[in-house]
Design an enzyme around this catalytic site. Structure first.
Site, PDB file in Angstrom:
ATOM      1  N   ASP A  35      44.414  29.291  42.435  1.00  0.00           N
ATOM      2  CA  ASP A  35      45.401  30.001  43.549  1.00  0.00           C
ATOM      3  C   ASP A  35      45.199  30.098  45.230  1.00  0.00           C
ATOM      4  O   ASP A  35      44.879  29.479  45.694  1.00  0.00           O
ATOM      5  CB  ASP A  35      44.749  31.131  42.734  1.00  0.00           C
ATOM      6  N   GLU A 100      39.609  32.645  43.265  1.00  0.00           N
ATOM      7  CA  GLU A 100      39.281  32.483  44.464  1.00  0.00           C
ATOM      8  C   GLU A 100      39.532  33.109  45.625  1.00  0.00           C
ATOM      9  O   GLU A 100      38.533  34.467  46.306  1.00  0.00           O
ATOM     10  CB  GLU A 100      39.186  30.853  45.617  1.00  0.00           C
TER      11      GLU A 100
HETATM   12 ZN    ZN Z   1      40.489  28.021  49.819  1.00  0.00          ZN
END
Ligand code: ZN
Length: 354
Positions: A35, A100
């Site tokens: 992501d 993340e």
């Molecule tokens: Zn990163």
């Protein structure tokens, strides 16, 4: 290879990936995220942010360095290693998440729990976050500071500004409390870490009237802390400072009662950690040095990463591309850096399993 999806109330479902190539010997984990942060103003990009346009030896695109580029290098390194060697003297796992940069709730934390429940365990891990500041070989991360946030609410008594003795201005109380968090410094740093730092991120009263003493004032803070503290000792220190300051009357003359406040801890605490594993750090350091000619600085600077989840399972270090343009418009990576990082990872794999 499996692609488990995790979800939780109030958060979007996220697909993750766990892939393992098995052999006899130690188990190395490579962790990363696919992501990316938002592109911001897409029109401000020289090339469309998801075009992966290559120009003058650089590839442009969101995620180029943070951190699809890092994942690509590790995949390529494993591929090259397997081409040159009959098998693997151990196992390599890819722990890849899509959560993340977002809330980090349905990502690496849950993926590791899930894998552990299936009997997986690891001997060492590399996170491929961009760790180099200017050039490949600058820096490796061997630990991270902890992070903690809280909100202070001070309750006062609303009233007329011309009759302050009839009111109790919560802003006076809040300023007193906030000062106690800003001074003195929590510490002056340790051998491996920079000094603990607290920043006030917002102060809110929301009072539109100039002639009214408000009833309530709030402040929110974030602390990045080093290994002088644990979550518990730092929270206790903050409580202690606030309780002491609440009784001070310098800014609240004539008020008998201490500042009436509440402190709420926000989000999840991220714990401070430091990796001591000499084999992991030493092997990666020599791979970087052999490839770039530079000995990387072992650092604990910067924000948090998914290494904070991994450190509960095995020693972890972070090494990846040059992070200069991460999260910026025109995020880009030098094609030469992709080749350098692939060579570093390949050398590391060969030495780690040798
Ligand atoms: Zn990163």
């Amino acid at each position: 290879m499996e692609r488990p999806t995790f979800g939780e109330d109030g958060t979007p479902d996220v697909e993750n990936l766990y892939a393992r190539r098995s052999g006899n010997g130690p188990h190395l984990m490579f962790a990363g995220h696919t992501d990316v942060v938002p592109v911001g103003d897409a029109a401000a990009w020289t090339y469309p942010p998801f075009s992966a346009a290559v120009h003058n030896g650089k590839m442009y695109g969101r995620g180029a360095v943070d951190m699809k580029g890092g994942i690509a290098c590790f995949v390529a390194a494993v591929g090259r290693h397997l081409e040159k060697h009959a098998g693997l003297n151990g196992s390599i796992s890819f722990v890849i998440t899509g959560d993340e940069e977002g809330p980090s709730i349905n990502g690496t934390g849950k993926l590791l729990e899930w894998a552990k429940a299936k009997g997986e365990s690891w001997d060492a891990a590399i996170v491929g976050e961009p760790t180099n500041s200017e050039k490949m070989g600058d820096m490796m991360k061997i630990g991270r500071r902890g992070g903690l946030s809280g909100t202070i609410v001070v309750h006062g008594v609303q009233g007329h500004v011309a009759y302050p003795h009839l009111a109790d201005n919560p802003v006076r109380g809040l300023v007193t409390l906030v000062e106690s968090l800003l001074y003195p410094a929590f510490d002056s740093g340790t051998k491996d870490f920079q000094a603990t730092n607290l920043e006030i991120t917002t102060i809110d009263v929301g009072n539109p009237a100039v002639n009214v003493i408000p009833a309530k004032a709030t402040a929110t803070f974030n602390v990045r802390f080093n290994d002088t503290w644990t979550d518990e000792t730092l929270m206790a220190e903050i409580h202690n400072r606030l309780d002491k300051a609440a009784g001070r009357h310098k800014l609240r003359p004539g008020k008998m009662a201490p500042v009436n406040y509440e402190l709420t801890w926000r989000n999840r605490v991220s714990h401070v950690f430091l990796t001591h594993d000499e084999k992991l750090i030493g092997t990666l350091t020599s791979a970087v040095e052999a490839t770039t000619g530079k000995r990387p600085q072992l650092s604990t600077s910067g924000g948090t990463s998914d290494a904070r989840f991994i450190k509960d399972y095995c020693p972890v270090v972070e090494f990846g591309l040059v992070g200069k343009t991460m999260h910026m418009v025109d995020e880009r990576v030098a094609i030469a850096d992709l080749e350098t990082l692939t060579q570093i990872y390949e050398r590391f794999i060969a030495d780690f399993f040798a």
